[in-house]
Design an enzyme around this catalytic site. Sequence first.
Site, PDB file in Angstrom:
ATOM      1  NE  ARG A   7      60.170 -33.133   7.207  1.00  0.00           N
ATOM      2  CZ  ARG A   7      59.997 -34.242   7.917  1.00  0.00           C
ATOM      3  NH1 ARG A   7      60.490 -34.332   9.138  1.00  0.00           N
ATOM      4  NH2 ARG A   7      59.339 -35.266   7.419  1.00  0.00           N
ATOM      5  CB  VAL A   8      66.802 -34.953   9.406  1.00  0.00           C
ATOM      6  CG1 VAL A   8      67.493 -35.642   8.244  1.00  0.00           C
ATOM      7  CG2 VAL A   8      67.550 -33.713   9.819  1.00  0.00           C
ATOM      8  CB  SER A   9      62.414 -36.025  12.611  1.00  0.00           C
ATOM      9  OG  SER A   9      61.597 -36.392  11.532  1.00  0.00           O
ATOM     10  CB  THR A  10      65.999 -35.554  15.887  1.00  0.00           C
ATOM     11  OG1 THR A  10      66.696 -36.629  15.278  1.00  0.00           O
ATOM     12  CG2 THR A  10      64.620 -36.017  16.315  1.00  0.00           C
ATOM     13  CD  GLN A  13      66.054 -38.401  12.214  1.00  0.00           C
ATOM     14  OE1 GLN A  13      65.533 -37.431  11.678  1.00  0.00           O
ATOM     15  NE2 GLN A  13      65.405 -39.529  12.426  1.00  0.00           N
TER      16      GLN A  13
END
Length: 189
Positions: A7-10, A13
């Site tokens: 998972r990445v937040s944005t 990324q």
Amino acid sequence: MQLGYARVSTADQNMDAQLAALTAAGVDPARIYTDRISGAKAERPGLAEMMRSLRAGDVVVVYRLDRLGRSLHDLLDLVRRIEAAGAGLRSLHETLDTTTPTGRLLFHLFGAIAEFERGLIRERTMAGLAAARARGAKPGRKSALTAEKLQLVRVLWADPTVSTDHIEKEFRVSRRTLYRKLGPRAAEQ
């Protein structure tokens, strides 16, 4: 079977490092679930799909624990759900593996320590608030409306030709604040 989660937040990324680490750890790329969303969001479609795919004997592999859970409480809940499905969790960065007795012990120790720490923080916060109140302070967020502004708002609030939207925009307050401070308008009763 190993299932990976990254998972990445944005959107800007890059999760390539996570994917490469999961693949190097032996996770089939077709079995890696991903999300491009903040960990603070409860709805994470990739995580939900992975949890539905989970079977007894599977191992969920993550690059780091913070990629899986948005908070320690959330992480502990997810691990309980993984264990309830008869599966385990392996974190590459923290070298934690709940499929082993030692890994389970360490994870539960981390959870107990974190719960203890949350309790201490809560106690200190409550003691600090009580001390501040004893000194005469009024802890919390400052009112959106000063006494002077509240007098002006009362005049406008009583005038049925002035819209609630106008008052909200003019004084930069929410409708909820207006109703909480002033009650319903005469025209609404």
